[in-house]
Design a protein around this motif. Structure first.
Motif: not given
Length: 344
Positions: A257, A254, A216, A219, A251
């Motif tokens: 998450l 994530l 994450v 990214y 985004s």
């Protein structure tokens, strides 16, 4: 100021925060009910020294310190990303109801038999992946509702925060309903969960937290230019070729998450995603090339300091770290709210 000087300031701040994080980590490992010298800490970390020091450090304090760094970094970058996409300085996983959604999901998983609490207060997870999955569904449902309202009704930044407060209240009510149907051991686990405490983290949970955090984080680093453009405005971002809707959706998922995984293992810890990004913005500005990595360092440092204070201030009793971060975060939230009102 030339460009090299501009970059050098950010790099120096990153080095300073990294060194400070190492020093605070060593202090946190050494201090506690069983005090250790720095020499004993170094010896235990390299596999020599007394057996008691080795057991305390490797089985209790080091997993706790690592959990604090990863969770603090996760919540900080989640807050930084949400503030950029929503263009709202008060947006964080905690204020938008994402953390409470994750808490409801984790509590529901416990009700279904995924975990319970021992008489000592220790929470046992029979299947940590189930708890993470349910926490993620709770977190992402809150995120989807907020994004849908913001998109369909073109809500103002203040209205988005109020919608987040409403979602938090809804998930607290749902969590209370779940607790009503739980048995004593499950209820103890749910209530203890809501405190926010790093002491429940183990090596297995640290590895899961790290395995989710790294991709994450990478990214967001890769998409740093898209985040910079989106923070200015959707029209500006689209004019430079950014697929705003796609990047915002990925985004947000994530960010939800890493929040869900953090809440699933250590409970609800508020305001780290508010304090850390804003502290870094004051020092280096809003450039996401530096804001994301420096916020991660600041978030890890903030949560580690808060947890060390929580362990030592009323020693041998340990306060939940969520209490300490709330004492810091509530005044920060009010300050930012007043500043937003002053700009209208």
């Amino acid at each position: 100021m030339d460009y090299e000087h501009y970059i050098a300031r950010k790099v120096l701040l990153g080095i300073f925060l990294s060194l400070l994080l190492v020093l605070v980590s060593l202090y946190s490992i050494a201090r506690g009910g069983y005090r250790l010298s720095l020499e004993e800490v170094f010896n235990a970390l390299v596999g020599v020294g007394s057996e008691s020091a080795h057991l305390v450090i490797w089985n209790i304090r080091l997993p706790r310190v690592i959990a604090g760094i990863i969770v603090g970094a996760s919540l900080a970058i989640a807050g930084a990303v949400m503030q950029g996409f929503l263009r709202n300085p008060l947006a964080t996983p905690f204020t938008m109801g994402v953390s409470h959604g994750a808490m409801f999901g984790a509590s529901f998983a416990i009700l279904l038999g995924a975990g319970y609490a021992e008489s000592s207060g220790r929470i046992i997870l029979d299947n940590p992946y189930t708890v993470v999955l349910f926490a993620f569904f709770g977190a992402i449902s809150a995120t989807i509702v907020i994004l849908a309202l913001a998109k369909l009704k073109d809500l103002s930044p203040e209205a988005i925060i109020l919608a987040g407060v409403a979602m938090s209240s809804l998930f607290i009510a749902l969590t209370t309903l779940v607790q009503y149907f739980a048995n004593e051991l499950q209820l103890a686990a749910m209530v203890y969960w809501s405190f926010g405490d790093l002491g429940r983290a183990t090596w297995q949970e640290d590895m899961i937290l790290l395995a989710v955090f790294i991709p994450v984080f990478m990214y967001f680093i890769i998409k740093r230019w898209d985040l910079n453009a989106s923070a200015v405005g959707d029209d500006v971002a689209k004019s430079v070729g950014v697929d705003v809707e796609r990047v915002r959706l990925i985004s947000t998922f994530l960010a939800a998450l890493i929040t869900a995984v953090s809440v699933a293992f250590v409970g609800v810890i508020g305001f780290v995603g508010l304090i850390a990004p804003h502290a870094i913005r004051l020092l280096v500005g809003g450039d996401y090339r530096f804001l994301i990595p420096l916020s991660a360092l600041a978030g890890g440092l903030l949560l580690l300091v808060a947890d060390t204070v929580a362990r030592l201030v009323f020693s041998p009793m340990t306060l939940p770290v969520g209490v300490v971060t709330s004492f810091l975060g509530a005044p920060t939230f009010i300050y930012l709210l007043i500043r937003m009102e002053g700009r209208r």
